[in-house]
Write a protein that holds these residues in place. Structure first.
Motif, PDB file in Angstrom:
ATOM      1  N   GLN A  25     -50.151  52.740  62.119  1.00 38.93           N
ATOM      2  CA  GLN A  25     -49.051  51.970  62.811  1.00 38.93           C
ATOM      3  C   GLN A  25     -49.653  50.456  63.174  1.00 38.93           C
ATOM      4  OE1 GLN A  25     -48.777  54.616  66.063  1.00 38.93           O
ATOM      5  NE2 GLN A  25     -46.445  54.823  65.603  1.00 38.93           N
ATOM      6  N   GLU A  26     -50.719  50.183  63.149  1.00 37.68           N
ATOM      7  CA  GLU A  26     -51.385  49.018  63.606  1.00 37.68           C
ATOM      8  C   GLU A  26     -51.259  48.234  62.214  1.00 37.68           C
ATOM      9  OE1 GLU A  26     -55.640  48.806  64.603  1.00 37.68           O
ATOM     10  OE2 GLU A  26     -55.285  50.417  66.053  1.00 37.68           O
ATOM     11  N   ILE A  27     -51.563  48.766  61.130  1.00 42.64           N
ATOM     12  CA  ILE A  27     -51.127  48.114  59.950  1.00 42.64           C
ATOM     13  C   ILE A  27     -49.731  47.636  59.584  1.00 42.64           C
ATOM     14  CG2 ILE A  27     -51.235  48.152  57.363  1.00 42.64           C
ATOM     15  CD1 ILE A  27     -53.991  49.912  57.865  1.00 42.64           C
ATOM     16  N   LEU A  28     -48.786  48.622  60.033  1.00 40.94           N
ATOM     17  CA  LEU A  28     -47.363  48.454  59.790  1.00 40.94           C
ATOM     18  C   LEU A  28     -47.036  47.318  60.861  1.00 40.94           C
ATOM     19  CD1 LEU A  28     -45.859  51.925  59.393  1.00 40.94           C
ATOM     20  CD2 LEU A  28     -46.222  50.203  57.686  1.00 40.94           C
ATOM     21  N   ASN A  29     -47.650  47.290  62.157  1.00 42.15           N
ATOM     22  CA  ASN A  29     -47.125  46.241  62.850  1.00 42.15           C
ATOM     23  C   ASN A  29     -47.651  44.767  62.931  1.00 42.15           C
ATOM     24  OD1 ASN A  29     -45.298  47.839  64.314  1.00 42.15           O
ATOM     25  ND2 ASN A  29     -46.868  49.073  65.472  1.00 42.15           N
ATOM     26  N   ARG A  30     -48.588  44.621  62.077  1.00 44.15           N
ATOM     27  CA  ARG A  30     -49.518  43.324  61.970  1.00 44.15           C
ATOM     28  C   ARG A  30     -48.697  42.563  60.812  1.00 44.15           C
ATOM     29  NH1 ARG A  30     -54.529  44.627  59.286  1.00 44.15           N
ATOM     30  NH2 ARG A  30     -54.785  45.939  61.044  1.00 44.15           N
ATOM     31  N   PRO A  31     -48.018  41.357  61.186  1.00 37.18           N
ATOM     32  CA  PRO A  31     -47.405  40.724  60.413  1.00 37.18           C
ATOM     33  C   PRO A  31     -48.453  40.094  59.249  1.00 37.18           C
ATOM     34  CG  PRO A  31     -47.266  39.639  62.542  1.00 37.18           C
ATOM     35  CD  PRO A  31     -48.237  40.753  62.680  1.00 37.18           C
ATOM     36  N   GLN A  32     -48.140  39.974  58.115  1.00 41.00           N
ATOM     37  CA  GLN A  32     -48.623  39.652  56.785  1.00 41.00           C
ATOM     38  C   GLN A  32     -48.017  38.408  56.410  1.00 41.00           C
ATOM     39  OE1 GLN A  32     -51.617  41.091  55.731  1.00 41.00           O
ATOM     40  NE2 GLN A  32     -51.421  42.331  57.545  1.00 41.00           N
ATOM     41  N   LYS A  33     -48.697  37.393  55.962  1.00 42.14           N
ATOM     42  CA  LYS A  33     -48.307  36.036  55.213  1.00 42.14           C
ATOM     43  C   LYS A  33     -47.843  36.527  53.871  1.00 42.14           C
ATOM     44  CE  LYS A  33     -51.043  32.753  57.710  1.00 42.14           C
ATOM     45  NZ  LYS A  33     -52.301  31.831  57.790  1.00 42.14           N
ATOM     46  N   PRO A  34     -46.834  36.208  53.278  1.00 40.30           N
ATOM     47  CA  PRO A  34     -46.368  36.383  51.989  1.00 40.30           C
ATOM     48  C   PRO A  34     -47.315  36.055  51.134  1.00 40.30           C
ATOM     49  CG  PRO A  34     -45.021  34.852  53.102  1.00 40.30           C
ATOM     50  CD  PRO A  34     -45.963  35.152  54.099  1.00 40.30           C
ATOM     51  N   THR A  35     -47.495  36.813  49.858  1.00 41.40           N
ATOM     52  CA  THR A  35     -48.433  36.152  48.952  1.00 41.40           C
ATOM     53  C   THR A  35     -47.802  35.265  47.919  1.00 41.40           C
ATOM     54  OG1 THR A  35     -47.514  38.096  47.208  1.00 41.40           O
ATOM     55  CG2 THR A  35     -49.686  38.439  49.107  1.00 41.40           C
ATOM     56  N   GLN A  36     -48.368  34.491  47.094  1.00 40.73           N
ATOM     57  CA  GLN A  36     -47.761  33.703  46.132  1.00 40.73           C
ATOM     58  C   GLN A  36     -46.628  34.409  45.157  1.00 40.73           C
ATOM     59  OE1 GLN A  36     -47.677  30.217  45.947  1.00 40.73           O
ATOM     60  NE2 GLN A  36     -46.140  30.408  44.310  1.00 40.73           N
ATOM     61  N   ALA A  37     -46.942  35.810  45.000  1.00 41.91           N
ATOM     62  CA  ALA A  37     -45.946  36.559  44.061  1.00 41.91           C
ATOM     63  C   ALA A  37     -44.763  36.859  44.784  1.00 41.91           C
ATOM     64  CB  ALA A  37     -46.909  37.753  43.684  1.00 41.91           C
ATOM     65  N   LEU A  38     -44.866  37.168  45.958  1.00 41.90           N
ATOM     66  CA  LEU A  38     -43.667  37.677  46.816  1.00 41.90           C
ATOM     67  C   LEU A  38     -42.789  36.327  47.197  1.00 41.90           C
ATOM     68  CD1 LEU A  38     -41.958  39.412  48.676  1.00 41.90           C
ATOM     69  CD2 LEU A  38     -43.518  38.900  50.723  1.00 41.90           C
ATOM     70  N   ARG A  39     -43.471  34.953  47.263  1.00 41.16           N
ATOM     71  CA  ARG A  39     -42.647  33.790  47.516  1.00 41.16           C
ATOM     72  C   ARG A  39     -41.823  33.482  46.199  1.00 41.16           C
ATOM     73  NH1 ARG A  39     -47.117  32.358  50.573  1.00 41.16           N
ATOM     74  NH2 ARG A  39     -48.058  31.123  48.894  1.00 41.16           N
ATOM     75  N   GLU A  40     -42.509  33.633  44.957  1.00 40.31           N
ATOM     76  CA  GLU A  40     -41.925  33.645  43.849  1.00 40.31           C
ATOM     77  C   GLU A  40     -40.803  34.785  43.489  1.00 40.31           C
ATOM     78  OE1 GLU A  40     -44.948  33.723  40.845  1.00 40.31           O
ATOM     79  OE2 GLU A  40     -45.794  31.910  41.592  1.00 40.31           O
ATOM     80  N   LEU A  41     -41.144  35.916  43.952  1.00 39.48           N
ATOM     81  CA  LEU A  41     -39.960  36.797  43.722  1.00 39.48           C
ATOM     82  C   LEU A  41     -38.641  36.256  44.737  1.00 39.48           C
ATOM     83  CD1 LEU A  41     -39.116  39.518  42.655  1.00 39.48           C
ATOM     84  CD2 LEU A  41     -40.419  40.713  44.489  1.00 39.48           C
ATOM     85  N   MET A  42     -39.031  36.017  45.778  1.00 40.78           N
ATOM     86  CA  MET A  42     -37.940  35.760  46.679  1.00 40.78           C
ATOM     87  C   MET A  42     -37.189  34.622  46.458  1.00 40.78           C
ATOM     88  SD  MET A  42     -39.659  36.783  50.337  1.00 40.78           S
ATOM     89  CE  MET A  42     -38.494  36.126  51.485  1.00 40.78           C
TER      90      MET A  42
END
Length: 93
Positions: free
Chosen positions: A68-85
């Motif tokens: 639950q801690e991991i799910l609730n911790r906001p993560q910064k998008p990776t370069q690959a995710l930014r490119e995908l979006m």
């Protein structure tokens, strides 16, 4: 999954003791079933139970809290995710 009345196109054979066969036959008779249908339906029911159990993820309380801690911790998008979006039509799917 096949039902007992479906086309039977496969065969299973096995050996057992006379005592076990008599027990299985007695139980099948008490249920109004023939031995083959009793064995098949019982084996299929148990196989489905085992299959279901194998698909359930079990976590301890500590593991669940960590998950639950991991799910609730906001993560910064990776370069690959930014490119995908940024792909054309990303928001249309």
């Amino acid at each position: 999954m096949s039902r007992p009345n479906d086309l039977k196109d496969a065969r299973i054979e096995f050996k057992t003791s006379k005592d076990i066969k008599a027990l299985l036959q007695e139980v099948a008779n008490s249920l109004g079933m023939d031995l083959s249908n009793f064995l098949i339906s019982t084996a299929v029911q148990r196989a489905k139970e085992i299959q279901k159990e194998d698909r359930i993820l079990m976590l301890s309380n500590q593991e669940w809290s960590r998950f639950q801690e991991i799910l609730n911790r906001p993560q910064k998008p990776t370069q690959a995710l930014r490119e995908l979006m940024n792909l054309e039509d990303f928001d249309n799917h």
